[in-house]
Design a protein around this motif. Structure first.
Motif, mmCIF file in Angstrom:
data_model
loop_
_atom_site.group_PDB
_atom_site.id
_atom_site.type_symbol
_atom_site.label_atom_id
_atom_site.label_comp_id
_atom_site.label_asym_id
_atom_site.label_seq_id
_atom_site.Cartn_x
_atom_site.Cartn_y
_atom_site.Cartn_z
ATOM 1 N N GLN A 1 0.844 -1.203 0.000
ATOM 2 C CA GLN A 1 0.000 0.000 0.000
ATOM 3 C C GLN A 1 0.877 1.250 0.000
ATOM 4 O O GLN A 1 2.066 1.192 0.337
ATOM 5 C CB GLN A 1 -0.910 0.014 1.232
ATOM 6 C CG GLN A 1 -1.875 -1.160 1.289
ATOM 7 C CD GLN A 1 -2.694 -1.181 2.570
ATOM 8 O OE1 GLN A 1 -2.337 -0.539 3.575
ATOM 9 N NE2 GLN A 1 -3.798 -1.909 2.562
ATOM 10 N N ILE B 1 -5.035 5.923 2.169
ATOM 11 C CA ILE B 1 -4.294 4.999 1.307
ATOM 12 C C ILE B 1 -4.572 5.355 -0.141
ATOM 13 O O ILE B 1 -5.737 5.562 -0.527
ATOM 14 C CB ILE B 1 -4.714 3.548 1.600
ATOM 15 C CG1 ILE B 1 -4.345 3.182 3.033
ATOM 16 C CG2 ILE B 1 -4.060 2.581 0.620
ATOM 17 C CD1 ILE B 1 -4.853 1.817 3.470
ATOM 18 N N PHE C 1 -0.072 3.374 -8.246
ATOM 19 C CA PHE C 1 -0.937 4.121 -7.333
ATOM 20 C C PHE C 1 -1.244 5.486 -7.940
ATOM 21 O O PHE C 1 -0.434 6.041 -8.697
ATOM 22 C CB PHE C 1 -0.251 4.321 -5.978
ATOM 23 C CG PHE C 1 0.035 3.043 -5.248
ATOM 24 C CD1 PHE C 1 -0.946 2.430 -4.481
ATOM 25 C CD2 PHE C 1 1.281 2.445 -5.319
ATOM 26 C CE1 PHE C 1 -0.690 1.243 -3.799
ATOM 27 C CE2 PHE C 1 1.555 1.261 -4.643
ATOM 28 C CZ PHE C 1 0.564 0.653 -3.879
#
Length: 239
Positions: A158, A166, A208
Motif C-alpha cells: 500500500q 491509502i 498508485f
C-alpha cells in the motif's frame, strides 16, 4: 630368358594392384554412413516437459535481492517502521490448504509517472474518470525465506498519503496499470506457479494514483493478520 622374367613381374604387379583395391574397398566400407543408433532414453512425457518449462520460467523470473536477505530473522512486528532497503519478515498462510511460509518483502523504488502520457491509450472520457491525480509506480521485491511455496505479495503493498489515507489503485478497462502491456510497471510473476526454493527473490510493480495536493509519505505492507490493522512501513524509496 628375358620373357619369363617380364611375365612374372607383370603378374606380381596385378596381384599388388588387386590387393590395394581390396584394401581401399574395405576402408570405404568402414566409412560409409550407417543407420543412426536408436536413442536409448525414453521420450519425455507431457508432464516432464511441463515441469522443465516451469523450471525455466522460474530462472527467468528470479532477480538479485536489493539488499542481502535476512537469515533466521524473527517475524517483523506489526506497526514497525523500517529503514529503506530493510526487509520485512512476514509469516503467511496459503488459504486453500493452510500451508505456512515466511516471506521477505521490501520496496525497491518509486517512480513518478505522467497521467496524460502513460494512460494515453485510454479514451479521454475514461482517463478523465481517474480525476486530478499523479501516478506513482512502486517496485518491490518478495522472497521465500522459509517453507515450500509462496504466493505473491502484491495484495499487501500500500501507499500512505499525507492526509493519512491509502492511495487509490486504478482499476481500468484492459487491466491494472499504466498501459495495456504493463511496460512501465511490470506485474509480479505468478511465483506460486513455479517450483520454488528458499532464497528465491521476485520483483513486481504496483501503480498508485496520488490526488492533487497530497504527497506519498510511506510504503506499507498490510497483507493479512495483525498487519491489516497495523502495517509495516518504509519511507518512500527514490526512483
Amino acid at each position: 630368358m628375358t620373357a619369363p622374367t617380364k611375365t612374372i613381374a607383370i603378374s606380381a604387379g596385378r596381384v599388388a594392384t588387386g590387393a590395394l583395391m581390396l584394401t581401399v574397398a574395405a576402408v570405404l566400407a568402414g566409412c560409409s554412413p550407417s543407420a543412426p543408433t536408436p536413442d536409448a532414453s525414453p521420450t519425455a512425457s507431457v508432464e516432464e516437459r511441463y515441469q522443465a518449462q516451469l523450471a525455466e520460467d522460474r530462472l527467468d523470473a528470479l532477480v538479485d535481492p536489493i539488499t542481502p536477505l535476512p537469515s533466521a530473522a524473527a517475524t517483523t512486528p506489526a506497526g514497525t517502521d523500517l529503514a529503506a532497503g530493510e526487509w520485512a519478515v512476514v509469516g503467511r498462510e496459503w488459504a486453500s490448504d493452510q500451508t505456512t511460509m515466511t516471506v521477505g518483502v521490501v520496496p525497491v523504488s518509486a517512480t513518478p509517472g505522467d497521467l496524460e502520457k502513460d494512460f494515453a491509450y485510454l479514451p479521454d472520457d475514461e482517463r478523465a474518470k481517474l480525476g486530478a491525480v499523479a501516478p506513482l509506480y512502486v517496485d518491490y521485491q518478495f522472497a521465500l525465506l522459509e517453507g515450500e511455496r509462496m504466493y505473491p505479495a502484491t495484495t499487501g503493498i500500500q501507499l500512505l498519503l499525507s492526509d493519512g489515507s491509502i492511495a487509490d489503485i486504478p482499476i481500468i478497462v484492459g487491466g491494472l496499470g499504466p498501459s495495456t502491456t504493463d511496460s512501465l510497471c511490470p506485474r509480479e510473476p505468478a511465483a506460486s506457479d513455479f517450483p520454488q526454493e528458499v532464497g528465491d527473490v521476485y520483483q513486481g510493480c504496483k501503480t498508485f494514483l496520488i490526488p492533487e495536493g497530497l504527497d506519498a509519505v510511506s510504503v506499507q505492507w498490510a497483507g493479512e493478520g495483525a498487519y491489516t490493522t497495523e502495517g509495516v512501513r518504509w519511507p518512500v524509496p527514490s526512483a
